[in-house]
Each structure stands twice: as C-alpha cells, then as structure tokens.
Enzyme design. Structure first.
Site, PDB file in Angstrom:
ATOM      1  N   GLY A   1       0.895  -1.081   0.022  1.00  0.00           N
ATOM      2  CA  GLY A   1       0.018  -0.058  -0.082  1.00  0.00           C
ATOM      3  C   GLY A   1       0.936   1.252   0.158  1.00  0.00           C
ATOM      4  O   GLY A   1       1.875   1.198  -0.181  1.00  0.00           O
ATOM      5  N   ALA A   2       0.303   2.542   0.218  1.00  0.00           N
ATOM      6  CA  ALA A   2       0.913   3.734   0.267  1.00  0.00           C
ATOM      7  C   ALA A   2       1.344   4.069  -1.157  1.00  0.00           C
ATOM      8  O   ALA A   2       2.454   4.140  -1.339  1.00  0.00           O
ATOM      9  CB  ALA A   2       1.825   3.948   1.307  1.00  0.00           C
TER      10      ALA A   2
ATOM     11  N   HIS B   1       2.378   4.743  -5.033  1.00  0.00           N
ATOM     12  CA  HIS B   1       3.093   5.859  -5.534  1.00  0.00           C
ATOM     13  C   HIS B   1       3.202   5.567  -6.892  1.00  0.00           C
ATOM     14  O   HIS B   1       3.005   4.484  -7.594  1.00  0.00           O
ATOM     15  CB  HIS B   1       4.372   6.460  -4.816  1.00  0.00           C
ATOM     16  CG  HIS B   1       5.124   5.145  -4.682  1.00  0.00           C
ATOM     17  ND1 HIS B   1       5.937   4.697  -5.730  1.00  0.00           N
ATOM     18  CD2 HIS B   1       5.806   4.307  -3.544  1.00  0.00           C
ATOM     19  CE1 HIS B   1       6.564   3.542  -5.211  1.00  0.00           C
ATOM     20  NE2 HIS B   1       6.719   3.574  -3.991  1.00  0.00           N
TER      21      HIS B   1
ATOM     22  N   HIS C   1       4.695   2.052  -8.026  1.00  0.00           N
ATOM     23  CA  HIS C   1       3.717   1.120  -8.221  1.00  0.00           C
ATOM     24  C   HIS C   1       2.747   1.184  -9.521  1.00  0.00           C
ATOM     25  O   HIS C   1       2.339   0.262 -10.043  1.00  0.00           O
ATOM     26  CB  HIS C   1       2.847   1.154  -6.968  1.00  0.00           C
ATOM     27  CG  HIS C   1       3.309   0.976  -5.725  1.00  0.00           C
ATOM     28  ND1 HIS C   1       3.386   1.821  -4.661  1.00  0.00           N
ATOM     29  CD2 HIS C   1       3.887   0.029  -5.207  1.00  0.00           C
ATOM     30  CE1 HIS C   1       4.059   1.517  -3.621  1.00  0.00           C
ATOM     31  NE2 HIS C   1       4.382   0.344  -3.809  1.00  0.00           N
TER      32      HIS C   1
ATOM     33  N   GLY D   1       9.648  -3.819  -8.312  1.00  0.00           N
ATOM     34  CA  GLY D   1      10.619  -2.806  -8.707  1.00  0.00           C
ATOM     35  C   GLY D   1      11.884  -3.062  -8.448  1.00  0.00           C
ATOM     36  O   GLY D   1      12.329  -3.582  -7.409  1.00  0.00           O
TER      37      GLY D   1
ATOM     38  N   LYS E   1      14.083  -0.923  -7.297  1.00  0.00           N
ATOM     39  CA  LYS E   1      14.777  -0.252  -6.006  1.00  0.00           C
ATOM     40  C   LYS E   1      14.995  -1.245  -5.144  1.00  0.00           C
ATOM     41  O   LYS E   1      15.987  -0.958  -4.536  1.00  0.00           O
ATOM     42  CB  LYS E   1      13.794   0.844  -5.688  1.00  0.00           C
ATOM     43  CG  LYS E   1      14.311   1.377  -4.437  1.00  0.00           C
ATOM     44  CD  LYS E   1      13.178   2.404  -3.824  1.00  0.00           C
ATOM     45  CE  LYS E   1      12.139   1.835  -3.173  1.00  0.00           C
ATOM     46  NZ  LYS E   1      12.516   1.065  -1.776  1.00  0.00           N
TER      47      LYS E   1
END
Ligand code: PAF
Length: 250
Positions: free
Chosen positions: A28-29, A31, A34, A144, A146
C-alpha cells in the site's frame, strides 16, 4: 465494487476466467512507482491484480511496522483509476493461519546487504510472496528494481518452488530531484526530504564505496552499507527514523 473471499473485485467480469493475469504485490501507500508496475502489467496481460498487505513478518522493528504509512482509501482510488481488475486485501490471520510456524528460508544471499541489517526480513518477504503467488496464480508478477535484492531473491525463489509465475523486474522510478520513489518517503521530515536526493547523487559518484559511506555520514545520513555486487552498487542509509535504500547499475 464486489468482494469475493478476500478479493475486492474492482471491475466487472468473472474472476480471471482463463485470461492471463499480471500481479503487483504491494504494502500500500501507492505511488507512481507502483502505478508504473500496474501499467506494465496491464500492457502485458489481459487482467491485472494487485494486493495490499502490510506484512508484519518482514518488519524486524515493531516501531517501523507501526509507522509504516497506510492510505487504503486513496490506494483503492488509484487502483480504480489505473483500471486494476482485482485487489487482494487479506488480513494477517488469513495470510498466517499457521501463526507463521512455516517460513521460507534462503540460506546464501539473504544474509547480505539488507539481510545483514534486518534480521528475518527476507524470511518474511519470501514467505509472504510465496503465499501471494500461490493465491493469485498469476502469469507474471512485477517488482521494482529499487528493491533489487528483494527482486533477485523472489525471482530465484519463484523458480526454485515451481510457482509458474514469471517474475518481471521494472526500473526504479525517481522524483524530479533523483530520489527513488518509495512509500517510506512519506515519512521523511521536511529537512530530511530535502537532503534525501544526496543519496542517489553519492551512489553515482566515481569514488569507492568506503568513501561514499564517509560522505554520507558527513551529510547527516546514518549508512548501513554501501556495497557492490551483481554488477550494481547498493546503499541503505537512515535519515532520522526513515531507512532509505537505492542501487544503480555499475
Ligand atoms: O516490496 C514490497 O512492497 C513488499 O516487500 C512485498 C513484495 C509486497 C512483500 O510484502
């Protein structure tokens, strides 16, 4: 919006019905990073599914779990806008009916980098991702870069356990100032947010990892590591209570 045993059906149509599915697991959260995974999943599959589950098993620090940003209403709006077909929104007792007695343990590479500083973290990640892959049975799942160590371990785990889901890496998305997009960025104090892009800048410099670490300390970061492996340079560093990670190809 209809609910089917833990699934929120965001769009019309029977559950999967033999169509190819692209899956984006998240905590969630949401951005733009995503959303870029969801766009790719939509381009490469007939249906898209996302999950939102803040996985307690992967947090080695209970305060970090408590602080983790939760923005469910906004997340659902973003998923609907992105035309995501299904959202899996499980509760902890549904994901861990065994009370986390059964765990997936990788024995070689999960002790390096983040694994060396977050005991039990990758055990929690691999366990939950295997469960999610088993529940969704997607054709492809998107992660991702990252979190490159996470992607790398998940890819090899998915192969080792014959999940049948292809693990697809996606490039890191960055803010205009270079900061890698992350849900945790929401937790940065304003002065730390201003300083945060220096992490990416330091990562790309031509000096050795030990020198980068010194520079980060001088700037006010508390680095866990700056290390090179798999043809990439990795960094993890704290600003206040917020731990940021990033990596670049060498
Ligand atoms: O990267 C994340 O958001 C999480 O580690 C994941 C892959 C959803 C597992 O909880």
């Amino acid at each position: 919006m209809k609910s089917t045993a833990g699934w929120l059906k965001l769009r019309a149509g029977p559950l999967f019905a033999g169509k190819t599915v692209g899956f984006v697991p998240t905590m969630g959260a949401l951005h733009e990073g995503h959303l870029s995974l969801l766009r790719r999943a939509r381009r490469e599959n007939e249906l898209t599914a996302a999950s939102i589950f803040v996985n307690p098993a992967q947090f080695n620090d209970p305060r970090d779990l408590e602080r983790y940003p939760r923005t469910l209403a906004g997340d659902i709006e973003k998923l609907e806008k992105a035309k995501t077909d299904f959202l899996l929104l499980p509760r902890a007792r549904e994901m861990y009916p065994d009370g986390y007695r059964y765990r997936l343990n990788e024995t070689v590479e999960s002790g390096a980098l983040c694994g060396a500083h977050r005991p039990g973290h990758f055990e929690g990640v691999l366990t939950v991702v295997l469960k999610l892959l088993n529940l969704v049975r997607a054709d492809r799942a998107y992660f991702g870069e990252k979190d490159f160590q996470q992607y790398h371990l998940i890819k090899e785990m998915a192969e080792a356990f014959f999940t049948g889901t292809k693990i697809v890496p996606c490039p890191t998305l960055r803010e205009a100032d270079g900061l890698a997009m992350s849900s945790r960025n929401l937790l940065l104090e304003p002065e730390h947010r201003e300083l945060a892009p220096a992490l990416y800048k330091a990562l790309r410099s031509s000096v050795r990892p030990a020198e980068i670490k010194k520079r980060l300390v001088a700037l006010g970061f508390q680095p866990d590591y700056v290390e090179e492996r798999w043809g990439r340079r990795f960094v993890a560093a704290k600003l206040g209570n917020v731990r940021l990670i990033d990596n670049v190809k060498l």
